[in-house]
Scaffold this motif. Structure first.
Motif, short mmCIF file in Angstrom:
data_model
loop_
_atom_site.label_atom_id
_atom_site.label_comp_id
_atom_site.label_asym_id
_atom_site.label_seq_id
_atom_site.Cartn_x
_atom_site.Cartn_y
_atom_site.Cartn_z
N MET A 64 0.86 -1.19 0.00
CA MET A 64 0.00 0.00 0.00
C MET A 64 0.89 1.24 0.00
SD MET A 64 -3.24 0.92 2.47
CE MET A 64 -2.36 0.70 4.00
N SER A 65 0.51 2.24 -0.79
CA SER A 65 1.29 3.47 -0.88
C SER A 65 1.13 4.30 0.40
CB SER A 65 0.83 4.28 -2.09
OG SER A 65 -0.53 4.64 -1.97
N GLU A 66 1.83 5.42 0.44
CA GLU A 66 1.82 6.29 1.62
C GLU A 66 0.41 6.65 2.05
OE1 GLU A 66 3.36 10.73 3.02
OE2 GLU A 66 3.77 10.00 1.01
N ILE A 67 0.17 6.63 3.35
CA ILE A 67 -1.12 6.98 3.93
C ILE A 67 -0.96 8.24 4.76
CG2 ILE A 67 -2.96 6.28 5.49
CD1 ILE A 67 -2.93 4.69 2.94
N VAL A 68 -1.74 9.27 4.44
CA VAL A 68 -1.76 10.47 5.26
C VAL A 68 -3.06 10.59 6.05
CG1 VAL A 68 -0.15 11.71 3.78
CG2 VAL A 68 -2.58 11.87 3.30
N ASN A 69 -4.11 9.96 5.55
CA ASN A 69 -5.40 10.01 6.23
C ASN A 69 -5.49 8.82 7.19
OD1 ASN A 69 -7.95 10.77 6.93
ND2 ASN A 69 -8.83 10.62 4.88
N THR A 70 -4.66 8.85 8.24
CA THR A 70 -4.49 7.67 9.08
C THR A 70 -5.76 7.31 9.86
OG1 THR A 70 -3.56 9.13 10.80
CG2 THR A 70 -2.01 8.00 9.32
N GLU A 71 -6.52 8.30 10.30
CA GLU A 71 -7.74 8.01 11.06
C GLU A 71 -8.73 7.21 10.21
OE1 GLU A 71 -11.38 10.35 13.35
OE2 GLU A 71 -9.56 11.43 12.81
N GLN A 72 -8.92 7.63 8.97
CA GLN A 72 -9.83 6.90 8.10
C GLN A 72 -9.27 5.53 7.73
OE1 GLN A 72 -12.98 7.70 7.14
NE2 GLN A 72 -12.79 9.40 8.58
N ALA A 73 -7.97 5.43 7.54
CA ALA A 73 -7.35 4.14 7.23
C ALA A 73 -7.60 3.14 8.34
CB ALA A 73 -5.86 4.30 6.99
N GLY B 132 -4.90 2.30 -1.34
CA GLY B 132 -4.13 3.51 -1.23
C GLY B 132 -4.97 4.69 -0.80
N ASP B 133 -4.30 5.78 -0.52
CA ASP B 133 -4.89 7.04 -0.07
C ASP B 133 -4.90 8.00 -1.25
OD1 ASP B 133 -5.43 9.53 1.07
OD2 ASP B 133 -4.19 9.16 2.84
#
Length: 285
Positions: free
Chosen positions: A1-10, A104-105
């Motif tokens: 999986m690519s970079e995640i910035v929306n960690t809460e939703q992930a 991914g995000d």
């Protein structure tokens, strides 16, 4: 999986919420599929188009986009591993070969520039940590002149499931879940907000049109009430109160939903949404 910035939703969509949606994908499609045709028509998909489906979930709209573009294809992107597993399995069972799914995000995913003719989303764009950044990133994936089309909820008071849940306000601590403009489901309920975000992200020709559909929430009021209370918001609200209040909430919600039973017993609730279209500008001199 690519970079995640929306960690809460992930975390949410790879936890109980994602598992719930994956397990109940057919029920959620019955709730939302009335928007499929308007969405795909607005995207202008045709034979050779390459489509990007943002927040594709279990992939119904991705598969439909792929079927509309037999000489092209569709790629679904979502944060949720459980939902993507269901999407891949369903595509294989249905024999839809020109479709792929990627975890991914959308805000940070390294899309291939200019790789898609259209980007679509059915209720997948309201939870971005940074909406402008996410739409800007999606825009990079579109070819110049490419089309963005998505559906997002309009004013909460125009949506039957919100009205049903709001009827429980004296029993459950509902807070501001149905307040337009706050982060969450109704973050894009204002057309002015939509236009501002998309303009800042570099899109042009933004159009925001109201669309309505009646979704099937269950077979009978008891079934529909149980389904609503087992959604993420429902589980959260019930967890804040004791057993007697939970029982009262179930009883009150069931009574409310009896007024929405059709002749065959199906509970149908109106959903009112914005059908949004915009274009990535063509290159200028």
């Amino acid at each position: 999986m690519s970079e995640i910035v929306n960690t809460e939703q992930a975390q949410a969509w790879n936890g109980p919420e994602g598992a719930h949606w994956a397990r109940n994908q057919d029920r959620w499609n019955a709730v939302n599929e009335g928007f499929n045709e308007p969405l795909l028509d607005a995207a202008g998909l045709t034979g050779g188009h390459r489509t990007l489906d943002i927040g594709c979930g279990s992939g119904q709209t991705t598969r439909l986009a792929a079927l509309r573009t037999p000489r092209g294809g569709a790629t679904g992107l979502d944060l949720s591993g459980p939902m993507l597993a269901e999407a891949r399995a369903r595509a294989a069972r249905e024999g839809v070969a020109n479709v792929t799914f990627t975890q991914g995000d959308a805000q940070a995913h390294p899309f291939e520039p200019d790789s898609s003719d259209a980007a679509i989303s059915r209720y997948g764009v309201m939870f971005f940590a940074d909406p402008e950044a996410a739409f800007r990133n999606i825009g990079r994936a579109l070819r110049p002149g490419g089309r963005l089309a998505f559906v997002c909820p309009a004013d909460p008071s125009l949506n039957g499931w919100v009205t049903a849940m709001a009827a429980l306000r004296e029993i459950l601590p509902l807070g501001d879940f149905d307040t337009p403009g706050l982060p969450g489901m109704f973050s894009l309920a204002s057309p002015d907000r939509i236009r501002a975000v998309l303009a800042a992200a570099g899109f042009s020709g933004v159009a925001v049109d109201r669309v309505e559909a009646y979704g099937a929430w269950g077979q009978g009021a008891d079934d529909a009430a149980e389904f609503l209370l087992n959604t993420g918001p429902g589980r959260h609200f019930l967890s804040q109160v004791g057993t007697p209040e939970q029982a009262r909430a179930r009883h009150a919600l069931t009574a409310h939903l009896r007024g929405h039973e059709a002749a065959d017993g199906t509970v149908r609730l109106r959903s009112t949404s914005w059908l949004v279209t915009a274009d990535r500008p063509t290159a200028t001199a």
